[in-house]
Design a protein around this motif. Structure first.
Motif, PDB file in Angstrom:
ATOM      1  N   ALA A 381       0.849  -1.190   0.000  1.00 13.45           N
ATOM      2  CA  ALA A 381       0.000   0.000   0.000  1.00 13.45           C
ATOM      3  C   ALA A 381       0.884   1.239   0.000  1.00 13.45           C
ATOM      4  N   VAL A 382       0.528   2.214  -0.833  1.00 15.39           N
ATOM      5  CA  VAL A 382       1.265   3.481  -0.895  1.00 15.39           C
ATOM      6  C   VAL A 382       0.273   4.622  -0.751  1.00 15.39           C
ATOM      7  N   VAL A 383       0.543   5.513   0.193  1.00 12.53           N
ATOM      8  CA  VAL A 383      -0.278   6.700   0.422  1.00 12.53           C
ATOM      9  C   VAL A 383       0.621   7.909   0.249  1.00 12.53           C
ATOM     10  N   SER A 384       0.233   8.846  -0.612  1.00 10.80           N
ATOM     11  CA  SER A 384       1.110   9.968  -0.940  1.00 10.80           C
ATOM     12  C   SER A 384       0.364  11.289  -0.909  1.00 10.80           C
ATOM     13  N   GLN A 385       0.951  12.267  -0.213  1.00 15.57           N
ATOM     14  CA  GLN A 385       0.403  13.617  -0.258  1.00 15.57           C
ATOM     15  C   GLN A 385       0.805  14.337  -1.538  1.00 15.57           C
ATOM     16  N   SER A 386       1.695  13.773  -2.302  1.00 16.09           N
ATOM     17  CA  SER A 386       2.082  14.319  -3.599  1.00 16.09           C
ATOM     18  C   SER A 386       1.461  13.499  -4.712  1.00 16.09           C
ATOM     19  N   GLY A 387       0.704  14.155  -5.584  1.00 17.80           N
ATOM     20  CA  GLY A 387       0.145  13.450  -6.725  1.00 17.80           C
ATOM     21  C   GLY A 387       1.219  12.980  -7.683  1.00 17.80           C
ATOM     22  N   THR A 388       2.262  13.790  -7.837  1.00 15.82           N
ATOM     23  CA  THR A 388       3.362  13.408  -8.730  1.00 15.82           C
ATOM     24  C   THR A 388       4.015  12.125  -8.267  1.00 15.82           C
ATOM     25  N   TYR A 389       4.331  12.042  -6.983  1.00 15.18           N
ATOM     26  CA  TYR A 389       4.963  10.833  -6.468  1.00 15.18           C
ATOM     27  C   TYR A 389       4.009   9.640  -6.516  1.00 15.18           C
TER      28      TYR A 389
END
Length: 699
Positions: A381-389
């Motif tokens: 699972a990956v949660v990112s506050q950056s859409g790019t990342y």
């Protein structure tokens, strides 16, 4: 660290009395407001004394000339009168001074604690004295702390090593002092104190004493106790957002350039087989799905609403969705007002705003193009506050062979917080490892508090942290808490592995996917190039691994492959031309022998593609490298994980071959990375992940 609102500073004698009430060994201090009163106290003490200025706005008294040490009782009156006069001449508003007996010299330690806006109550210990901030020998932990946790905290500092060796009794007493400051019933959590410094705490052979103290009163807005998110509850709340069976798209459009069209297109192209409900004022059908004009026309209790509306329209749209019983919303729009207010009082949860969407092969959804999105189900699972990342992780992960449970772009986290998403990961049966990219510390207290109790390994890539806030701090602890050291220590104590780049994140996840149980530290290196091996050994040491000598049995198994210029000790350095002959590759046999050694827990096998291309024509070079890869990937390695490194010269031809070899190796459960250093570092981080889960301490 965000600077606190100014709170009143407590007088030193008041702080000292408070410390003594909590059993903290502190030097007796008396406040005086005249030189004559200071002399009386000194005469009563009957020994040399220290006099310290009490004045508003003077934080570091010693640097401001406000500390007089070793004064005989007879000299106190004149010395204090002179100090008062000099300070007033500088415009300082002198309130008085404190007088206390001098303490026998010994190692000086600082103990501090504060309510940090993001991390909550924290405690610090390290080398003390006037240069504490210059020395920077401190370690942090989140409070409350147990006695065992305080000993671990002390031992993470250089001064801790000195105390363990030369002052063991003092070290034990220092641990007890830390509990009295920041334990569950300690001063920080029980009294209206925002920041406290005990500096120095002088350590003697048999006792310790806090010589100096400063503290700031706590404001009414500081939360002393917070509840951690409940994983089962959050799984129930967020499952419709992460694994939806029905989706509405607000702002859907037939115009391919619009975000609302993209939200529909990605679901259709990826094969989402739930119900899809576009909401559009301009179209009656989008990509074969009938559209409605208003939220009121949507079915009730939709799992997930994707919101791609103008910022001003978002809050009312969320309220309308909540009225329809919509379970969750994912707001792609940027520059909205705080959306937590819009859904306050409802059961609907909101991801975002300011993000690009969501990917999960378990529901056939993506936030990027179909061709770059794997349909294979995984457990990362990956949660990112950056859409790019977030997009990078899915695209590059597809090429690298990463397989996800989900990846979500969550933007500003107005409503659903990072710690709540972490709680979801802990309860999610599809997720075996959780990775986060975060840009704020605002939820750090709950995030690390929950992580410390989890069984799911956690990797954190943290952006947006600097020491800029330290200049405004009201204590040594406040200044040093602005340093990234606080993040590193909080992560280490919680068993969270930090990475410093997207490459490190992807390397760690890839190796974890194939070496999920790695906990031993023995590394075997098999390859060509003495310099690569030397630097690789250094990298191993830096990441908690060792490069042990092989057993006699392993040495005998390797002996047939000895050749001029070879070294068959660990690390194995064998010339490229000795890795194969006309009958094929020897690399598989080397890997098998190394993996069978009882001291080896993981293996990095590598070769230099450029040298093979130097020796052979391109077609033959590619065939040899393919044979090597198959030989390594199919070697009998038992339960020992292997990472393959093909060191490309960055020619287009070699890179294309390396890409094909990556898939060849992955098919046999062997990940391929770009450099030996990165492979070894990833092994070290994966081992740390597993040890962090096995040895997660009780706070």
């Amino acid at each position: 660290m965000t600077a606190h609102e100014p709170n009143p500073r407590l007088r030193e004698d008041t702080i000292r009395d408070l410390a003594i009430r909590y059993g903290i060994p502190a030097n007796p201090v008396t406040f005086v407001d005249t030189p004559e009163a200071a002399a009386e106290v000194a005469m009563a003490a009957g020994c040399p004394v220290a006099v310290k200025l009490v004045a508003d706005g003077v934080v570091h008294k010693s640097k401001a000339g406000g500390v007089l040490l070793g004064l005989s009782p007879e000299s106190v009156s004149t010395a204090v009168e002179t100090m008062f006069a000099e300070q007033r001449a500088r415009g300082v508003e002198v309130r008085g001074a404190t007088v206390e007996p001098m303490i026998a010299p010994g190692p000086e330690v600082v103990v501090g604690a504060l309510h940090e806006p993001g991390f909550g109550p924290i405690v610090m210990v390290g080398s003390g004295g006037v240069d504490v901030e210059v020395l920077g020998d401190v370690a942090f932990a989140q409070a409350p702390l147990s006695l065992d946790a305080t000993l671990r905290l002390i031992d993470r500092t250089r001064i801790g090593a000195i105390l363990r060796r030369r002052f063991p009794a003092g070290r034990d007493q220092l641990a007890d002092l830390l509990v009295r400051v920041a334990g569950a019933d300690g001063l920080l959590l029980s009294e209206p104190v925002d920041q406290i410094d005990l500096n120095p705490v002088v350590v003697g052979p048999d006792s310790i004493v806090a010589v100096d103290a400063r503290a700031v009163a706590r404001g009414q807005d500081v939360a002393v106790n917070v509840a951690l998110p409940d994983p089962e509850q959050l799984h129930e709340q967020l499952r419709p957002a992460i694994y939806p069976r029905s989706i509405a798209v607000l702002g859907a459009s037939a115009d391919p350039t619009k975000m609302g069209h993209r939200a529909v297109r990605t679901a259709v192209d990826q094969g989402f087989d739930g119900s899809l409900h576009p909401v559009s004022r301009s179209s009656t059908e989008i990509l074969g799905h009938p559209a409605v004009r208003t939220i009121a026309e949507l079915p009730e209790n939709i799992d997930r609403a994707v919101v791609a509306l103008p910022a001003g329209a978002v809050p009312q749209a969320l309220r309308d969705l909540a009225t329809r019983g919509t379970k969750t919303a994912h707001v792609l729009t940027a520059d909205t007002t705080d959306l937590a207010d819009a859904v306050s009082g409802s059961t609907m949860r909101v991801l975002g705003p300011n993000c690009i969407g969501h990917y999960t092969p378990h529901s056939n959804l993506t936030m990027i193009g179909h061709d770059a999105s794997s349909s294979e189900k995984g457990s990362i699972a990956v949660v990112s506050q950056s859409g790019t990342y977030a997009g990078d992780v899915v695209r590059r992960g597809n090429e690298l062979g990463l397989r996800f449970s989900f990846a979500s772009s969550v933007g500003n986290c107005d409503d659903v917080s990072p710690s709540e998403l972490l709680a979801f990961c802990e309860a999610d049966p599809n997720t075996k490892i959780a990775a986060f990219y975060l840009e704020t510390d605002s939820d750090a207290r709950r995030f690390f508090g929950l992580a410390s109790k989890m069984t799911t390994p956690v990797v954190l890539f943290k952006g947006g942290r600097s020491a800029a806030g330290g200049a405004a701090a009201a204590s040594h602890t406040g200044a040093l808490a602005s340093d990234p050291q606080l993040l590193r220590d909080a992560a280490a104590e919680a068993g969270v592995v930090l990475v410093n780049s997207l490459d490190e994140l992807l390397d760690t996840l890839l190796v974890a996917q194939h070496a999920g149980d790695l906990s031993g530290n023995g590394l075997g290196l098999v390859g060509t190039g003495g310099g690569v091996a030397v630097v690789g050994t250094d990298t191993a040491y830096e990441h908690g691994l060792v490069v042990p000598q092989f057993s006699e049995q392993t040495a005998r198994a390797l002996a047939p492959y000895d050749a001029p210029g070879s070294s068959l000790n660990n690390p194995i350095d064998i010339p490229t031309w000795s890795m194969f002959d006309d009958n094929g590759s020897f690399m598989g046999a080397l890997v098998e022998a190394v993996a069978a050694d009882p001291s080896i827990d993981c293996v990095c096998a590598y070769t230099d593609m450029g040298t093979v291309y130097d020796m052979k024509d391109p077609d033959e070079a590619a065939q040899i490298l393919t044979a090597m890869t198959k030989d390594i990937a199919t070697a009998d390695r038992g339960e020992v994980p292997v990472v393959l490194v093909m060191r490309s010269s960055y020619s287009a031809e070699q890179d294309e071959v390396a890409r094909a070899l990556r898939h060849e190796a992955l098919a046999q459960g062997v990940p391929m990375l770009e450099s030996v250093d990165r492979a070894i570092a990833a092994f070290g981080r994966v081992r740390a992940l597993n040890l962090g889960r096995k040895n997660t301490p009780e706070s």
